[in-house]
Each structure stands twice: as structure tokens, then as C-alpha cells.
Design a protein around this motif. Structure first.
Motif, PDB file in Angstrom:
ATOM      1  N   THR A  42       0.816  -1.211   0.000  1.00 19.77           N
ATOM      2  CA  THR A  42       0.000   0.000   0.000  1.00 19.77           C
ATOM      3  C   THR A  42       0.851   1.263   0.000  1.00 19.77           C
ATOM      4  O   THR A  42       0.318   2.350  -0.111  1.00 19.77           O
ATOM      5  CB  THR A  42      -0.943   0.024   1.214  1.00 19.77           C
ATOM      6  N   PRO A  61      -7.532   4.077  -2.142  1.00 23.32           N
ATOM      7  CA  PRO A  61      -6.594   3.673  -1.083  1.00 23.32           C
ATOM      8  C   PRO A  61      -5.743   4.808  -0.519  1.00 23.32           C
ATOM      9  O   PRO A  61      -5.178   4.670   0.557  1.00 23.32           O
ATOM     10  CB  PRO A  61      -5.703   2.633  -1.771  1.00 23.32           C
ATOM     11  N   ARG A  70      -1.115   0.975  -5.715  1.00 20.25           N
ATOM     12  CA  ARG A  70      -2.401   1.644  -5.469  1.00 20.25           C
ATOM     13  C   ARG A  70      -3.153   1.856  -6.782  1.00 20.25           C
ATOM     14  O   ARG A  70      -4.385   1.697  -6.825  1.00 20.25           O
ATOM     15  CB  ARG A  70      -2.180   2.969  -4.736  1.00 20.25           C
TER      16      ARG A  70
END
Length: 158
Positions: free
Chosen positions: A40, A102, A46
Motif C-alpha cells: 500500500t 486507497p 495503489r
């Protein structure tokens, strides 16, 4: 006395086996957690996640369309955050949950459908891809060509 020594030996062996299994399990799950955390932190990851989100939302919209004969339509100004689809898609059983960006929760994915026959989804990508600049927006959906939605950004590469 011999039985006691044998029982202790079996007990020790069992404890070593369980302890070894616990150590392996801790390292395995720790590695998964680390990889997920690291994943992440990467803009490319992402953007790949955004592509997966687009595909899952589009799949749910197609299921909705197949069952209802039209895509969800919202009253003017038509352009809504994708979270507004929760009632139609999640409660309708077409998707488990509505995904969110995200990195930018304050910049949600957007949805528009004026007539129920066409729809558009707006995404923001971190990395430049084709004619989409870094931190640029892209459009994906059904019948989005020449609609002018969101100023007609480039098509998403997914």
C-alpha cells in the motif's frame, strides 16, 4: 518410572512440535502483513488496486443492469460519489462493499448515469499512464464517448 519418563519425552516432543509450528505461523503471517503493508506504500500498487476497484464496480453495475434493465440513475446533478451506489449494489447483493480510494478518501471515485443506458466512473491515478498525467483523472464506463462528463478526461487504461 519408565512410563513417566516416556510420557515426559512424548510431552516434550509435542511441545517442541507445537512451538515450532507457532514460530513458523508467526513468521508466515508476519511476512504477509509486511508485504500487504509495503504494497500500500507503492503508487503503482495503489493504481493497480484502483483498476481492481473499477472492475469490481463495473461487474456489479452489469449485474444490476442485467436484473433491472438499467443502470442506477440519481437526480440532478447526476454526478455522485461511488459510495452513493451502496443501496443499489451492496444492499441489492451485487457487490460485497463499495471500494474507496486507497490514498485519497477525500477524493472518492465518482459515478454518473443520466439515462440508465450509459454510465461513467471517474478515477484519479497517481502515476502517469499514456495520455493521463500523474495525479490525473480518467473515465471508464459504458457509452462515455463525447458525453462531456467531467470535462471528458482520457479513458482509463483498465
Amino acid at each position: 518410572m519408565n512410563d513417566k519418563k516416556m510420557n515426559r519425552g512424548v510431552l516434550r516432543l509435542l511441545l517442541f512440535a507445537v512451538g515450532g509450528f507457532a514460530v513458523v505461523a508467526i513468521f508466515f503471517f508476519g511476512t504477509l502483513f509486511f508485504l500487504d503493508y509495503w504494497d500500500t506504500k507503492d503508487p503503482a500498487s495503489r493504481d493497480r488496486l484502483r483498476a481492481e476497484h473499477a472492475k469490481s464496480i463495473m461487474s456489479a453495475l452489469e449485474k444490476f443492469h442485467g436484473a433491472r434493465g438499467a443502470y442506477p440513475v440519481f437526480p440532478a446533478p447526476y454526478d455522485v460519489a461511488v459510495a452513493s451506489l451502496r443501496k443499489n449494489l451492496v444492499e441489492g447483493g451485487y457487490i460485497r462493499s463499495i471500494p474507496a480510494d486507497p490514498l485519497w478518501p477525500d477524493k472518492p471515485y465518482h459515478y454518473v448515469s443520466v439515462d440508465g443506458k450509459t454510465y461513467g466512473l471517474l478515477f484519479r491515478l497517481e502515476l502517469a499512464q499514456g495520455n493521463i498525467p500523474a495525479d490525473g483523472q480518467c473515465l471508464i464506463g459504458v457509452g462515455t464517448a463525447a458525453t462531456g462528463w467531467w470535462g471528458q478526461p482520457p479513458n482509463c487504461p483498465f
